[in-house]
Design a protein around this motif. Structure first.
Motif, PDB file in Angstrom:
ATOM      1  N   UNK A   1      53.603  46.580  37.473  1.00 42.13           N
ATOM      2  CA  UNK A   1      53.318  47.112  38.813  1.00 42.13           C
ATOM      3  C   UNK A   1      53.326  46.010  39.867  1.00 42.13           C
ATOM      4  N   UNK A   2      52.858  44.801  39.498  1.00 44.08           N
ATOM      5  CA  UNK A   2      52.831  43.701  40.472  1.00 44.08           C
ATOM      6  C   UNK A   2      54.093  42.842  40.402  1.00 44.08           C
ATOM      7  N   UNK A   3      55.091  43.287  39.646  1.00 43.05           N
ATOM      8  CA  UNK A   3      56.369  42.595  39.617  1.00 43.05           C
ATOM      9  C   UNK A   3      56.665  41.806  38.370  1.00 43.05           C
ATOM     10  N   UNK A   4      55.682  41.695  37.473  1.00 42.63           N
ATOM     11  CA  UNK A   4      55.920  40.975  36.231  1.00 42.63           C
ATOM     12  C   UNK A   4      56.229  39.503  36.456  1.00 42.63           C
ATOM     13  N   UNK A   5      57.032  38.948  35.569  1.00 42.16           N
ATOM     14  CA  UNK A   5      57.404  37.534  35.637  1.00 42.16           C
ATOM     15  C   UNK A   5      58.732  37.385  36.359  1.00 42.16           C
ATOM     16  N   UNK A   6      58.842  36.347  37.160  1.00 37.28           N
ATOM     17  CA  UNK A   6      60.018  36.165  37.993  1.00 37.28           C
ATOM     18  C   UNK A   6      61.042  35.243  37.338  1.00 37.28           C
ATOM     19  N   UNK A   7      62.302  35.642  37.386  1.00 35.23           N
ATOM     20  CA  UNK A   7      63.378  34.813  36.849  1.00 35.23           C
ATOM     21  C   UNK A   7      63.673  33.619  37.751  1.00 35.23           C
TER      22      UNK A   7
ATOM     23  N   UNK B   1      49.249  34.172  40.339  1.00 35.74           N
ATOM     24  CA  UNK B   1      49.033  34.056  41.781  1.00 35.74           C
ATOM     25  C   UNK B   1      49.197  35.414  42.464  1.00 35.74           C
ATOM     26  N   UNK B   2      50.259  36.121  42.077  1.00 37.67           N
ATOM     27  CA  UNK B   2      50.468  37.460  42.644  1.00 37.67           C
ATOM     28  C   UNK B   2      49.368  38.428  42.204  1.00 37.67           C
ATOM     29  N   UNK B   3      48.916  38.285  40.971  1.00 42.02           N
ATOM     30  CA  UNK B   3      47.805  39.124  40.505  1.00 42.02           C
ATOM     31  C   UNK B   3      46.559  38.870  41.338  1.00 42.02           C
ATOM     32  N   UNK B   4      46.295  37.615  41.612  1.00 42.15           N
ATOM     33  CA  UNK B   4      45.140  37.240  42.440  1.00 42.15           C
ATOM     34  C   UNK B   4      45.258  37.852  43.831  1.00 42.15           C
ATOM     35  N   UNK B   5      46.462  37.815  44.399  1.00 43.37           N
ATOM     36  CA  UNK B   5      46.672  38.387  45.728  1.00 43.37           C
ATOM     37  C   UNK B   5      46.493  39.902  45.743  1.00 43.37           C
ATOM     38  N   UNK B   6      46.667  40.539  44.583  1.00 43.11           N
ATOM     39  CA  UNK B   6      46.474  41.985  44.468  1.00 43.11           C
ATOM     40  C   UNK B   6      45.055  42.324  44.000  1.00 43.11           C
ATOM     41  N   UNK B   7      44.160  41.327  44.048  1.00 42.11           N
ATOM     42  CA  UNK B   7      42.761  41.491  43.665  1.00 42.11           C
ATOM     43  C   UNK B   7      42.599  41.868  42.197  1.00 42.11           C
ATOM     44  N   UNK B   8      43.497  41.371  41.362  1.00 41.02           N
ATOM     45  CA  UNK B   8      43.399  41.573  39.920  1.00 41.02           C
ATOM     46  C   UNK B   8      42.909  40.277  39.269  1.00 41.02           C
ATOM     47  N   UNK B   9      42.122  40.402  38.216  1.00 38.96           N
ATOM     48  CA  UNK B   9      41.550  39.229  37.556  1.00 38.96           C
ATOM     49  C   UNK B   9      41.760  39.307  36.053  1.00 38.96           C
TER      50      UNK B   9
ATOM     51  N   UNK C   1      62.770  35.667  30.321  1.00 38.23           N
ATOM     52  CA  UNK C   1      62.399  35.930  28.926  1.00 38.23           C
ATOM     53  C   UNK C   1      61.035  36.609  28.851  1.00 38.23           C
ATOM     54  N   UNK C   2      60.066  36.132  29.613  1.00 38.12           N
ATOM     55  CA  UNK C   2      58.742  36.768  29.635  1.00 38.12           C
ATOM     56  C   UNK C   2      58.846  38.218  30.138  1.00 38.12           C
ATOM     57  N   UNK C   3      59.685  38.417  31.142  1.00 41.60           N
ATOM     58  CA  UNK C   3      59.847  39.761  31.683  1.00 41.60           C
ATOM     59  C   UNK C   3      60.495  40.696  30.669  1.00 41.60           C
TER      60      UNK C   3
ATOM     61  N   UNK D   1      40.646  44.338  36.042  1.00 43.95           N
ATOM     62  CA  UNK D   1      41.050  43.354  35.039  1.00 43.95           C
ATOM     63  C   UNK D   1      42.450  43.658  34.511  1.00 43.95           C
ATOM     64  N   UNK D   2      43.290  42.640  34.600  1.00 44.82           N
ATOM     65  CA  UNK D   2      44.685  42.771  34.195  1.00 44.82           C
ATOM     66  C   UNK D   2      44.919  42.312  32.764  1.00 44.82           C
ATOM     67  N   UNK D   3      44.133  41.328  32.324  1.00 43.55           N
ATOM     68  CA  UNK D   3      44.352  40.794  30.989  1.00 43.55           C
ATOM     69  C   UNK D   3      43.129  40.070  30.463  1.00 43.55           C
TER      70      UNK D   3
END
Length: 344
Positions: A183-189, A202-210, A75-77, A121-123
């Motif tokens: 780009x980082x895959x969004x939300x996972x079903x 968590x994935x955002x953090x691994x991609x060095x996004x904050x 739903x988030x995706x 910064x992602x959000x």
């Protein structure tokens, strides 16, 4: 400059809540060209139909996506994929806006320094203050909010004095860069009930996004649950930490997420080796709780959360999916959702 943005909300059966939130959102975003996207995330057609009819009576040409599979991550995706703007504000029906505070997030995103091309910064988000009509739970929230000023133990209840970059933000109050999110895959079903925002950040953090945390951009998050449902929710939030760590371990773990489990194991060890010491600790907890129900609620919340982590370690119930299985799941879910006819 942000002149247009999307506003995305996942709705189950929170009829009264969305009726309260939507007028406030419309006032708050009146100065912007808003694309409204709703995912009706309930398996019963009657409930989705009632909410859809009301939404379409309030907003002309809103997107109502019906998701009878009741999968929260999917739903988030859907919100991300159906947004046509660069920025989308994600929120939940049980959020209560403080006038002017959502505008602060938009103004922050508009800041030329923050939006530098080299920015990671992602959000953008702010203080999410939990509220409940249950006296005991409310005392617990108040105690946790005070403690979190000293020790940032709960990332759902973050308290900071100044604007800071953080590695996790709940999806109930988040202004998000849609393009970076996808780009980082969004939300996972794969996360159909809990933890979809935990896995995403968590994935955002691994991609060095904050994410940028602005303390003054406050909202209230209502948790009107019974004690049993509240602690069961906390138990499941603890459980989901374990599979999220396992799903993302190849790019880096966040060990501090398992600190509650470590502390619980220490308590169990103390009980085995020094039972009298554990009894003394319990007596102290009871004595303090006589003067502070919030302290007792905090201790019970800790036990529920850490027990969830321990439970998932010993008896894993999360159904892991390979990349192929996840693709098949997404394909199946996409055949089930549909966009309702818009009101003319």
């Amino acid at each position: 400059m942000i002149q247009s943005l999307s506003c995305g909300i996942v709705i189950y059966d929170e009829v009264k809540e969305i009726q309260c939130l939507l007028p406030k959102l419309k006032i708050e975003l009146a100065a912007y060209d808003v694309e409204w996207i709703f995912v009706l995330n309930h398996e019963q057609d009657e409930i989705r139909g009632w909410i859809r009819t009301w939404l379409q009576s309030q907003i002309t040409n809103c997107k109502c996506l019906e998701n009878p599979s009741n999968n929260l991550g999917f739903a988030r995706q859907l919100l991300l994929e159906n947004s046509t703007n660069q920025y989308i504000y994600l929120t939940d029906p049980d959020i209560d806006l403080v006038p002017g505070n959502l505008k602060k997030l938009i103004q922050l995103a508009n800041n030329e320094i923050i939006n530098d091309s080299k920015s990671n910064f992602l959000g953008y988000s702010g203080t999410v203050t939990h509220r409940s009509e249950n006296y005991f739970i409310q005392d617990t929230f108040d105690f946790m909010a005070q403690v979190s000023k000293l020790i940032p133990f709960a990332f759902q209840i973050q308290t900071h004095k100044y604007m800071v970059p953080v590695d996790h933000i709940p999806a109930c109050h988040l202004l998000l860069d849609k393009n970076l999110a996808i780009k980082i895959g969004g939300f996972s079903s794969a996360l159909k009930k809990y933890g979809e925002d935990l896995d995403f950040t968590h994935r955002a953090y691994n991609e060095d996004l904050r994410f940028v945390f602005l303390p003054s951009a406050q909202v209230f998050h209502w948790q009107n649950l019974s004690l049993a449902k509240w602690f069961f929710k906390i138990f499941n939030m603890g459980r989901i930490q374990v599979p999220v760590q396992k799903m993302n371990f190849k790019k880096g773990l966040r060990y501090y997420r398992l600190l509650p489990l470590t502390l619980l194991l220490v308590l169990i060890l103390i009980g085995i080796v020094y039972p009298n010491l554990l009894i003394m600790m319990l007596v102290i907890v009871c004595a303090i709780s006589a003067f502070s129900l919030g302290f007792l609620g905090f201790c019970m919340t800790f036990i529920a959360y850490s027990s969830g982590e321990l439970f998932e370690m010993l008896l894993p119930l999360f159904e892991y999916k390979s990349e192929e299985e996840l693709k098949a799941l997404n394909a199946n879910l996409k055949t089930q959702f549909f966009e309702s006819n818009r009101k003319s």
